[in-house]
Write a protein that holds these residues in place. Structure first.
Motif, mmCIF file in Angstrom:
data_model
loop_
_atom_site.group_PDB
_atom_site.id
_atom_site.type_symbol
_atom_site.label_atom_id
_atom_site.label_comp_id
_atom_site.label_asym_id
_atom_site.label_seq_id
_atom_site.Cartn_x
_atom_site.Cartn_y
_atom_site.Cartn_z
ATOM 1 N N ALA A 5 41.505 62.212 42.813
ATOM 2 C CA ALA A 5 39.877 62.587 43.496
ATOM 3 C C ALA A 5 38.916 61.799 42.857
ATOM 4 O O ALA A 5 38.109 61.275 43.707
ATOM 5 C CB ALA A 5 39.766 64.089 43.164
ATOM 6 N N TYR A 27 41.882 75.337 46.617
ATOM 7 C CA TYR A 27 41.110 74.590 45.609
ATOM 8 C C TYR A 27 41.953 74.638 44.197
ATOM 9 O O TYR A 27 42.230 75.991 43.756
ATOM 10 C CB TYR A 27 39.709 75.321 45.590
ATOM 11 C CG TYR A 27 38.915 75.124 46.792
ATOM 12 C CD1 TYR A 27 38.635 73.897 47.192
ATOM 13 C CD2 TYR A 27 38.604 76.197 47.745
ATOM 14 C CE1 TYR A 27 37.995 73.653 48.500
ATOM 15 C CE2 TYR A 27 37.949 76.035 48.694
ATOM 16 C CZ TYR A 27 37.452 74.847 49.139
ATOM 17 O OH TYR A 27 36.716 74.829 50.552
ATOM 18 N N LYS A 53 40.399 62.560 51.324
ATOM 19 C CA LYS A 53 41.790 63.412 51.313
ATOM 20 C C LYS A 53 41.612 64.325 50.090
ATOM 21 O O LYS A 53 41.396 64.070 48.942
ATOM 22 C CB LYS A 53 42.866 62.395 50.843
ATOM 23 C CG LYS A 53 44.165 63.180 51.055
ATOM 24 C CD LYS A 53 45.491 62.343 50.892
ATOM 25 C CE LYS A 53 46.781 62.981 51.134
ATOM 26 N NZ LYS A 53 47.633 62.269 50.890
ATOM 27 N N ASN A 54 41.568 65.722 50.383
ATOM 28 C CA ASN A 54 41.604 66.610 49.368
ATOM 29 C C ASN A 54 40.338 66.839 48.628
ATOM 30 O O ASN A 54 40.274 67.377 47.258
ATOM 31 C CB ASN A 54 42.748 66.858 48.542
ATOM 32 C CG ASN A 54 44.017 66.756 48.959
ATOM 33 O OD1 ASN A 54 43.982 67.387 50.056
ATOM 34 N ND2 ASN A 54 45.113 66.019 48.613
ATOM 35 N N ILE A 91 38.332 69.792 44.678
ATOM 36 C CA ILE A 91 39.505 69.178 44.620
ATOM 37 C C ILE A 91 40.286 70.120 45.440
ATOM 38 O O ILE A 91 40.704 71.425 44.673
ATOM 39 C CB ILE A 91 39.928 68.843 43.452
ATOM 40 C CG1 ILE A 91 38.869 67.689 42.952
ATOM 41 C CG2 ILE A 91 41.385 67.896 43.996
ATOM 42 C CD1 ILE A 91 39.232 67.319 41.436
ATOM 43 N N LYS A 92 41.339 69.926 46.435
ATOM 44 C CA LYS A 92 42.202 70.623 46.938
ATOM 45 C C LYS A 92 43.533 70.214 46.870
ATOM 46 O O LYS A 92 44.002 68.973 46.705
ATOM 47 C CB LYS A 92 41.887 70.789 48.463
ATOM 48 C CG LYS A 92 40.339 71.494 48.743
ATOM 49 C CD LYS A 92 40.242 71.721 50.246
ATOM 50 C CE LYS A 92 40.839 72.887 50.844
ATOM 51 N NZ LYS A 92 40.381 73.098 52.288
ATOM 52 N N ASP A 93 44.580 71.144 46.955
ATOM 53 C CA ASP A 93 45.963 70.800 47.174
ATOM 54 C C ASP A 93 46.420 71.824 48.322
ATOM 55 O O ASP A 93 46.549 72.944 48.165
ATOM 56 C CB ASP A 93 46.718 71.302 45.940
ATOM 57 C CG ASP A 93 48.184 70.883 45.913
ATOM 58 O OD1 ASP A 93 48.548 69.934 46.674
ATOM 59 O OD2 ASP A 93 48.950 71.345 45.314
ATOM 60 N N ASN A 94 46.667 71.173 49.367
ATOM 61 C CA ASN A 94 47.013 71.857 50.737
ATOM 62 C C ASN A 94 45.801 72.650 51.047
ATOM 63 O O ASN A 94 44.727 71.945 51.056
ATOM 64 C CB ASN A 94 48.167 72.790 50.427
ATOM 65 C CG ASN A 94 49.525 71.988 50.397
ATOM 66 O OD1 ASN A 94 49.637 70.983 50.863
ATOM 67 N ND2 ASN A 94 50.467 72.453 49.568
ATOM 68 N N ASP A 95 45.927 73.939 51.121
ATOM 69 C CA ASP A 95 44.586 74.638 51.462
ATOM 70 C C ASP A 95 44.092 75.645 50.142
ATOM 71 O O ASP A 95 43.063 76.310 50.666
ATOM 72 C CB ASP A 95 45.062 75.797 52.639
ATOM 73 C CG ASP A 95 45.513 74.975 53.889
ATOM 74 O OD1 ASP A 95 44.968 74.028 54.279
ATOM 75 O OD2 ASP A 95 46.535 75.365 54.506
ATOM 76 N N HIS A 120 45.770 65.405 40.139
ATOM 77 C CA HIS A 120 44.729 65.839 41.246
ATOM 78 C C HIS A 120 43.343 65.172 40.582
ATOM 79 O O HIS A 120 42.831 64.772 41.582
ATOM 80 C CB HIS A 120 44.704 67.289 41.136
ATOM 81 C CG HIS A 120 45.855 68.085 41.706
ATOM 82 N ND1 HIS A 120 46.440 67.636 42.923
ATOM 83 C CD2 HIS A 120 46.535 68.982 41.174
ATOM 84 C CE1 HIS A 120 47.471 68.442 43.084
ATOM 85 N NE2 HIS A 120 47.873 69.339 42.072
ATOM 86 N N GLU A 142 36.258 67.665 48.917
ATOM 87 C CA GLU A 142 34.753 68.219 49.569
ATOM 88 C C GLU A 142 33.651 67.997 48.713
ATOM 89 O O GLU A 142 33.773 68.345 47.484
ATOM 90 C CB GLU A 142 35.048 69.654 50.213
ATOM 91 C CG GLU A 142 36.213 70.092 51.063
ATOM 92 C CD GLU A 142 36.346 71.375 51.461
ATOM 93 O OE1 GLU A 142 36.970 71.665 52.433
ATOM 94 O OE2 GLU A 142 35.842 72.209 50.811
#
Length: 227
Positions: free
Chosen positions: A88, A60, A29-30, A54-58, A84, A32
């Motif tokens: 992660a 980085y 989750k969140n 690390i993402k938050d919604n769409d 975040h 890549e």
């Protein structure tokens, strides 16, 4: 790699998420896992840098550079102190590093004199809260004892390739094989010596192995699509 460089990379990928020298796969989750190539012209420019984005919604919001014996993490300033990074690292990145690589522990260094007192204390707090043990003022280690399987959130998102996408990669492979053979001929004709007199396998043998990989790729796609 400096904090400034990593911040620039995060901003660049937010503007150009399909950056051509970046290959990504979701691993949780969140988060890549990313291989990215740059520093063109350097002798090691064929070797990718490994990041966890690390993402938050769409968007980085941070990145963790994997340097094997150290991790360098950076979060965009406006997204700091929101959890975040901790989430992660604890749920995805550290479980991945200790379960999916040959590492038995993960070490990090946090240098007060390089990042300043405030950043030092913030990074130290994050590391200790997720299970790193402090060895001395600068060095910390995270090992299997700190892992909690109930908190793993690894979730791989392998999407495969269409037939057309695979053919594109195979065509690239054939061009590489051709270039290897051309280089071999040019070097040997120029110096009057066989490359295998200095190094084995020969460049021609390497080219043949590269070209054969097209069959391997087709088998991989077949197995992936079958499942």
């Amino acid at each position: 790699m400096t904090e400034k460089n990593i911040l620039q990379l995060i901003n660049k990928l937010n503007r150009f998420p399909n950056y051509k020298d970046c290959v990504k796969v979701g691993i949780g989750k969140n988060v890549e896992l990313v291989h990215i190539w740059y520093k063109e012209g350097f002798s090691d420019s064929h070797v990718p840098y490994t990041y966890f984005l690390i993402k938050d919604n769409d968007n980085y919001v941070g990145a963790v550079l994997d340097m094997t014996h150290d991790l360098h993490w950076v979060i965009l300033p406006k997204h700091r102190k929101k959890g975040h990074l901790s989430k992660a690292l604890k749920h995805v990145i550290l479980p991945y590093l200790l379960e999916e690589t040959d590492r038995f522990e993960q070490k990090i260094t946090i240098k007060r004199n390089e990042i300043g007192e405030n950043n030092y204390q913030n990074s130290l707090r994050v590391a200790l809260n997720i299970g790193f043990k402090q060895i001395d003022e600068e060095n910390l280690v995270f090992d299997y004892e700190a892992l909690c399987e109930n908190e793993y959130k690894l979730d791989y998102n392998h999407k495969g390739l269409t037939r057309k996408e695979l053919e594109l990669e195979i065509n690239k492979l054939q061009k590489i094989a051709k270039e290897l053979n051309k280089i071999s001929s040019k070097i040997e004709f120029a110096f009057g010596k066989k490359i295998e007199e200095y190094s084995k396998p020969s460049l021609n043998d390497t080219a043949n192995k590269v070209a054969y990989l097209k069959e391997v790729f087709k088998d991989m796609k077949y197995d992936f699509d079958k499942n």
